[in-house]
Design a protein around this motif. Sequence first.
Motif, PDB file in Angstrom:
ATOM      1  N   TRP A  84      34.717  39.744  31.855  1.00 59.09           N
ATOM      2  CA  TRP A  84      35.333  38.777  31.778  1.00 59.09           C
ATOM      3  C   TRP A  84      35.218  37.558  32.207  1.00 59.09           C
ATOM      4  O   TRP A  84      35.001  36.025  31.292  1.00 59.09           O
ATOM      5  N   GLU A  85      35.809  36.648  33.475  1.00 61.88           N
ATOM      6  CA  GLU A  85      35.706  35.662  34.026  1.00 61.88           C
ATOM      7  C   GLU A  85      33.991  35.081  33.613  1.00 61.88           C
ATOM      8  O   GLU A  85      33.612  34.032  33.454  1.00 61.88           O
ATOM      9  N   GLY A  86      33.290  36.043  33.951  1.00 61.11           N
ATOM     10  CA  GLY A  86      31.779  35.314  34.033  1.00 61.11           C
ATOM     11  C   GLY A  86      31.779  35.472  32.455  1.00 61.11           C
ATOM     12  O   GLY A  86      30.192  34.755  32.216  1.00 61.11           O
ATOM     13  N   GLN A  88      32.944  34.185  30.434  1.00 64.02           N
ATOM     14  CA  GLN A  88      33.587  33.456  29.748  1.00 64.02           C
ATOM     15  C   GLN A  88      32.155  32.089  29.953  1.00 64.02           C
ATOM     16  O   GLN A  88      32.314  30.944  29.252  1.00 64.02           O
ATOM     17  N   GLU A  89      31.823  31.854  31.771  1.00 66.42           N
ATOM     18  CA  GLU A  89      31.375  31.371  32.021  1.00 66.42           C
ATOM     19  C   GLU A  89      30.050  30.898  32.182  1.00 66.42           C
ATOM     20  O   GLU A  89      29.459  29.968  31.122  1.00 66.42           O
ATOM     21  N   ARG A  92      30.824  28.532  28.474  1.00 70.43           N
ATOM     22  CA  ARG A  92      30.654  27.820  29.251  1.00 70.43           C
ATOM     23  C   ARG A  92      30.033  27.319  28.557  1.00 70.43           C
ATOM     24  O   ARG A  92      29.398  25.605  28.410  1.00 70.43           O
TER      25      ARG A  92
END
Length: 243
Positions: A84-86, A88-89, A92
């Motif tokens: 999830w975080e990766g 999102q990055e 971005r």
Amino acid sequence: MTALGFLYPGHSAEDDYPRIEQLLGGDIRVDLVHTDIGEDAHRVDALREMGSAERLAAGMEELRLAGADTVVWACTSGSFVHGWEGAQEQVRQLALTAGMPASSTSFAFVHAAREIGVRRVAVGATYPADVAALFAEFLRAGGLEVTGMRSSGVVTAAEAATWGEVDVLTLARAADAPDAEAVLLPDTALHTVAHLALLEKSLSKPVLTANQVTVWEGLRLADRRVNAPSLGTLFTRQPLVQA
């Protein structure tokens, strides 16, 4: 004219996109640029490389020249394998490079499920079991409950692209569960757009597929809603008012 930009890995089911453009009608344009797929393998390391910032950036200039208003990384596995975080990055960085709103197919599935008001979903994945499990984990991180998972063990996008209506319907039926409010079919290498009406009629519930939700996500980023019943429940419901 709203111009939707898509970065699509390789050549598999890209003909779904002009089909969707035709079904949307009106003043929606779909611009698709192919990115270098690298090694065609549904394997975590290969999928991570396929969605690297360098590979995505290479296709952006063409989309900018085409006048795209939004950009979506049209690949499910090449986004959710980063977590999830990766993911999102990844989005971005894509937005910074593109200078426009950006997203990916993995986030499109989560946003589309919210749009139609479902939380419990079943997944029919072409991928090997370990890759499919990462998609389920991604969905859970997005607040969805995965009630069932069916993995088909397909190891390349090229193989997924050969699947026809019977194959897709068989996968959807096998994945469906009584407590699932919708069935999700990831993999943008899978042709699904021509089968959406049959899928939803056969399962008697909404079906969300990769290329379908990818284009819807582009429209969402552009703040556009289009009623196109042939593209399934996602394109016929009024947007939900979020609390």
